[in-house]
Design a protein around this motif. Sequence first.
Motif, short mmCIF file in Angstrom:
data_model
loop_
_atom_site.label_atom_id
_atom_site.label_comp_id
_atom_site.label_asym_id
_atom_site.label_seq_id
_atom_site.Cartn_x
_atom_site.Cartn_y
_atom_site.Cartn_z
N LYS A 95 0.82 -1.21 0.00
CA LYS A 95 0.00 0.00 0.00
C LYS A 95 0.86 1.26 0.00
CE LYS A 95 -3.69 -2.35 0.06
NZ LYS A 95 -4.09 -2.72 -1.30
N GLU A 98 1.90 1.92 -3.50
CA GLU A 98 0.79 2.54 -4.23
C GLU A 98 0.65 4.02 -3.92
OE1 GLU A 98 -3.33 0.88 -4.08
OE2 GLU A 98 -2.26 -0.85 -3.32
N LEU A 99 0.78 4.34 -2.63
CA LEU A 99 0.51 5.71 -2.17
C LEU A 99 1.68 6.65 -2.45
CD1 LEU A 99 -1.21 4.80 1.23
CD2 LEU A 99 -2.33 5.92 -0.71
N LEU A 230 0.25 4.22 6.71
CA LEU A 230 -0.47 4.54 5.48
C LEU A 230 -1.31 5.81 5.65
CD1 LEU A 230 -1.49 0.88 4.63
CD2 LEU A 230 0.49 2.17 3.81
N SER A 234 -0.56 9.09 3.45
CA SER A 234 -1.66 9.74 2.72
C SER A 234 -1.72 11.23 3.06
CB SER A 234 -3.01 9.09 3.07
OG SER A 234 -3.02 7.73 2.73
N MET A 237 1.23 13.17 1.53
CA MET A 237 1.04 13.35 0.09
C MET A 237 0.01 14.45 -0.17
SD MET A 237 2.97 11.47 -1.81
CE MET A 237 4.41 10.74 -1.06
#
Lengths: 243, 243
Positions: A95, A98-99, A230, A234, A237
């Motif tokens: 994950k 992906e992030l 995560l 998030s 970002m």
Amino acid sequence: MTRFFVTPDELNEKNPRLTGENGKHASVLRLRAGEEVILCDGRGQECRCSVLENRGGEYILETIERRKSPSEPEVLASIYMAYAKGDKLEHVIQKATELGAYEIVVFPSARCVSRPEEKSLGKKLERWQKIARSAAEQSGRGWIPQVIALESFAQALARATQTDLSILFYENEHANTLRHSLEKASFHTVSLLTGPEGGLEEREVQEAERAGLQICTLGSRILRCETAPLCALSAVMFASGEF
Amino acid sequence: MTRFFVTPDELNEKNPRLTGENGKHASVLRLRAGEEVILCDGRGQECRCSVLENRGGEYILETIERRKSPSEPEVLASIYMAYAKGDKLEHVIQKATELGAYEIVVFPSARCVSRPEEKSLGKKLERWQKIARSAAEQSGRGWIPQVIALESFAQALARATQTDLSILFYENEHANTLRHSLEKASFHTVSLLTGPEGGLEEREVQEAERAGLQICTLGSRILRCETAPLCALSAVMFASGEF
């Protein structure tokens, strides 16, 4: 457009080829002459290519355009995660890739309930690196995050503090927010540290603070060890203007 | 401090009791007279209580303080997730609860590869609600998100647009950022919609736009259907000052 990871050398050829696993994958997709694909070196460089021909399972391509991968974030975020049970670690590697993570660093801490033995670490790192590569492919990343295993908590602190900003998330910190830490100064690189299933010990948090890390909250709900990194990534970002 | 969910009626008693599953859990924890626990109605109200006595497996408590649960976010965020394979849906229910979701709404869309049959939906909802309850307990929530199943995409749009702000995330939207949508106006309630494994169809996105939803990007990496809602929720919690 389908993406294939190749080595930097392969990417630099005038007529790059899809061989081995990439060739098999291309066969499954029934790529035809004239179709376009992206070749990427996993280090931020990529080429738009068109298929010239399929020569016995090897695909010969022609480079149309070389470019810096457009899907990489401006901020390089390093995820530092204390060893957790295997499936949680693998979940975070997938994950976080992906992030948009830049790299994923695992390290032991006092309350870690699971830590791979020395002799199995090599195989595990290989497996983790494959997970990162596959997630990078699926999510269209131009960079494959490296998975790095450190030997001690002290090493993690020493390495994390080499980025512009380094933050440890602690459930008993209630005052200092991530927002506050992010707004204090501009940064291009950031390290985000989180603890294992049983949390970090208070003395570890103090050690981190002495080493120069900022201690932050992730809100008043207790996040599991696989959720916290995560959530933090998030938010970083988002805060750095990615979406 | 250990948390137990009870009914609102049980919470209002002068001497609330831990019975049934709660009683068993308290036995496992070997609660003793004088120890403190938190009782919570899962609707935002809670009581700090002390244990008076263990009467044959039932624990009699005394209320020390009633309060609004301090761990609930200011913004009420509804997660709208298109049906995905079971494990992904359950993953999102668990993690979204941890991250502070107000409710979790599932709905069908054109490219959904899995959707529970009518006859099994009741049992599934029961299971999903249990996952939310258990995640709420573990993360110290004062609110158990309700899991709601809708029958159509149109219903999802109609319900989502009843919140102050409603956003659909679409991988082909590149210009409009979540940040931009969040900064346009103040909001207390927000709906966050994401698609299934195969993504939303363009006509569905257009339908959503006509219904009044904002179409936003979550960055230039392609997120899996179980990653997108959690990334969006983390960002909304961060943006609304939770951490």
